[in-house]
Design an enzyme around this catalytic site. Structure first.
Site, mmCIF file in Angstrom:
data_model
loop_
_atom_site.group_PDB
_atom_site.id
_atom_site.type_symbol
_atom_site.label_atom_id
_atom_site.label_comp_id
_atom_site.label_asym_id
_atom_site.label_seq_id
_atom_site.Cartn_x
_atom_site.Cartn_y
_atom_site.Cartn_z
ATOM 1 N N SER A 48 -7.929 -1.901 -3.680
ATOM 2 C CA SER A 48 -9.060 -1.154 -4.244
ATOM 3 C C SER A 48 -9.219 0.182 -3.534
ATOM 4 C CB SER A 48 -10.368 -1.929 -4.066
ATOM 5 O OG SER A 48 -10.202 -3.305 -4.194
ATOM 6 N N SER A 49 -9.178 0.138 -2.203
ATOM 7 C CA SER A 49 -9.368 1.359 -1.409
ATOM 8 C C SER A 49 -8.217 2.334 -1.616
ATOM 9 C CB SER A 49 -9.459 1.020 0.079
ATOM 10 O OG SER A 49 -10.403 0.008 0.281
ATOM 11 N N TYR A 137 -6.008 -12.869 -3.557
ATOM 12 C CA TYR A 137 -7.122 -11.913 -3.403
ATOM 13 C C TYR A 137 -8.268 -12.340 -4.318
ATOM 14 C CZ TYR A 137 -9.175 -7.200 -2.760
ATOM 15 O OH TYR A 137 -9.979 -6.132 -2.447
ATOM 16 N N LYS A 165 -7.558 -13.291 0.852
ATOM 17 C CA LYS A 165 -8.456 -12.187 1.229
ATOM 18 C C LYS A 165 -9.693 -12.395 0.395
ATOM 19 C CE LYS A 165 -8.683 -7.149 0.349
ATOM 20 N NZ LYS A 165 -10.018 -6.920 0.859
ATOM 21 N N SER A 167 -13.223 -11.339 -0.760
ATOM 22 C CA SER A 167 -14.193 -10.238 -0.804
ATOM 23 C C SER A 167 -15.468 -10.618 -1.536
ATOM 24 C CB SER A 167 -13.556 -9.005 -1.472
ATOM 25 O OG SER A 167 -12.609 -8.431 -0.617
ATOM 26 N N GLY A 190 -13.498 -10.055 3.583
ATOM 27 C CA GLY A 190 -13.417 -8.838 2.765
ATOM 28 C C GLY A 190 -14.616 -7.924 2.874
ATOM 29 N N ASP A 192 -17.099 -5.763 4.507
ATOM 30 C CA ASP A 192 -17.199 -5.224 5.873
ATOM 31 C C ASP A 192 -18.608 -5.387 6.443
ATOM 32 O OD1 ASP A 192 -14.754 -4.473 4.991
ATOM 33 O OD2 ASP A 192 -15.130 -2.320 5.029
ATOM 34 N N GLU A 193 -19.595 -5.435 5.536
ATOM 35 C CA GLU A 193 -20.997 -5.545 5.962
ATOM 36 C C GLU A 193 -21.265 -6.874 6.663
ATOM 37 O OE1 GLU A 193 -19.774 -4.966 3.024
ATOM 38 O OE2 GLU A 193 -20.815 -3.340 1.995
ATOM 39 N N GLY A 209 -12.294 -1.951 3.519
ATOM 40 C CA GLY A 209 -12.230 -0.596 2.977
ATOM 41 C C GLY A 209 -12.905 0.452 3.825
HETATM 42 C C1 SI3 Z 1 -15.422 -4.129 -3.407
HETATM 43 C C2 SI3 Z 1 -14.638 -3.538 -2.275
HETATM 44 O O1 SI3 Z 1 -14.131 -2.451 -2.387
HETATM 45 N N1 SI3 Z 1 -14.537 -4.265 -1.185
HETATM 46 C C3 SI3 Z 1 -13.851 -3.809 -0.005
HETATM 47 C C4 SI3 Z 1 -14.807 -3.788 1.156
HETATM 48 O O2 SI3 Z 1 -14.115 -3.516 2.341
HETATM 49 C C5 SI3 Z 1 -15.880 -2.730 0.926
HETATM 50 O O3 SI3 Z 1 -15.282 -1.461 0.834
HETATM 51 C C6 SI3 Z 1 -16.867 -2.691 2.070
HETATM 52 O O4 SI3 Z 1 -17.356 -3.965 2.314
HETATM 53 C C7 SI3 Z 1 -18.003 -1.712 1.793
HETATM 54 O O5 SI3 Z 1 -18.836 -2.188 0.783
HETATM 55 C C8 SI3 Z 1 -12.684 -4.711 0.318
HETATM 56 O O6 SI3 Z 1 -13.092 -6.041 0.312
HETATM 57 C C9 SI3 Z 1 -11.554 -4.472 -0.669
HETATM 58 C C10 SI3 Z 1 -10.607 -3.430 -0.213
HETATM 59 O O7 SI3 Z 1 -10.917 -2.721 0.683
HETATM 60 C C11 SI3 Z 1 -9.318 -3.204 -0.883
HETATM 61 O O8 SI3 Z 1 -8.815 -4.015 -1.646
HETATM 62 O O9 SI3 Z 1 -8.742 -2.150 -0.654
#
Ligand code: SI3
Length: 303
Positions: A48-49, A137, A165, A167, A190, A192-193, A209
């Site tokens: 996603s990122s 995932y 993974k 999320s 997944g 980060d919070e 992300g």
């Molecule tokens: C919905 C989403 O993008 N979730 C992120 C989180 O890292 C997210 O960016 C973070 O918790 C901030 O909300 C990851 O779980 C997924 C991710 O970074 C990726 O697949 O690249």
């Protein structure tokens, strides 16, 4: 195989564009160099990122190649190969295998709501295409598909599946997947919070992300958890959450804000691809404030 190479802090790698919005090889290398220098344990490329959903197959293959040419042998490399069709996912998977990636990963099929049988077949066919290990995932908030512990258990019959993974937001999901997988499976946090909460509920590692914009803080959170310093871990998580909430409150997309912060940290990887929105003029002040929050937290916990 030893799973410890999948433990630790694994940033989700960002899309690196030139000023015209094309994939940039040199900027991809700049992000690789920065993450290597920060000491993270691996990267998750093309998820996603990585804005995979907005990129062509050739662009995604190029990114996988650029990252591998820089980081292969220096850290763990995971290739996200999820795509709208099984055929495209397999093409990406085969490409990643030739580049020496340590594992593959894929979201479930998107757009049409498919039954478990089709999702199982999709993941299984990707796995059949290469000898690489595979990380399921689960990200229901973007795909609309929720992985159940029972389907995960069924997938684990295939020895290529080494983890998930996760999320989804409930940390209980992490606990359930760990319960099913046990010690021979890696569960990645997944969201980060709730990195610290996810670890306490059984996650062995994290893929995130927002890690790359503040790797020092996630590496330190990991150290606190490993040392059983849960009060300190909770404090750093709280400061991280202030930063994430501020990033999500910008007019531009979170990833656009992240890329502006990275510029302030000396790494220019361009902006985001439409329909994601670039930062607006009014975001300049809040972005400077976010940079201050990151600097203060690094000084507080890692100084
Ligand atoms: C919905 C989403 O993008 N979730 C992120 C989180 O890292 C997210 O960016 C973070 O918790 C901030 O909300 C990851 O779980 C997924 C991710 O970074 C990726 O697949 O690249």
């Amino acid at each position: 195989m030893t799973l410890t190479k999948f433990h630790g802090i694994i940033p989700a790698f960002y899309a690196c564009y030139d000023d015209q919005g094309n994939i940039s090889e040199s900027r991809t290398h700049a992000l690789c160099d920065y993450l290597f220098e920060k000491g993270v344990q691996g990267v998750y490329v093309g998820g996603s990122s990585g804005e995979c959903i907005y990129q062509s197959l050739d662009e995604r293959k190029a990114v996988l190649s650029y990252v591998a040419s820089n980081l292969k042998g220096k850290m763990t490399l995971i290739a996200h190969v999820g795509a709208p069709s099984t055929r495209d996912s397999i093409e990406l998977a085969k490409h990643a295998a030739t580049l020496g990636y340590d594992a593959l990963s894929a979201i479930p099929p998107i757009y049409f709501k498919l039954p478990d049988s089709a999702v199982y077949k999709y993941w299984s066919e990707i796995m059949e295409a290469t000898p690489l290990s595979f990380i399921i995932y689960n990200i229901p908030q973007t795909t609309g598909y929720t992985l159940t512990p029972s389907l995960f258990e069924k997938l684990l019959a295939n020895k290529k599946v080494i983890g998930v993974k996760n999320s989804s937001m409930p940390t209980m999901d992490i606990e359930r997947f760990k319960r099913v997988g046990g010690k021979d499976v890696v569960v990645f946090n997944g969201p980060d919070e709730q990195y610290v909460a996810g670890r306490i509920m059984g996650a062995d590692a994290g893929i995130g992300g927002t890690y790359a914009v503040m790797p020092e803080l996630f590496l330190q959170a990991n150290e606190f958890v490993k040392a059983g310093k849960f009060e300190e871990a909770g404090q750093i998580q709280s400061d991280i959450n202030d930063i994430i909430i501020a990033l999500c409150s910008l007019k531009g997309a979170m990833y656009a804000g992240i890329k502006e912060i990275l510029k302030l940290r000396g790494v220019n990887i361009g902006s985001v691809r439409a329909p994601l929105e670039a930062v607006a003029a009014e975001d300049a002040g809040p972005i400077a404030d976010i940079m201050k929050l990151i600097d203060q937290a690094i000084e507080r916990y890692c100084g």
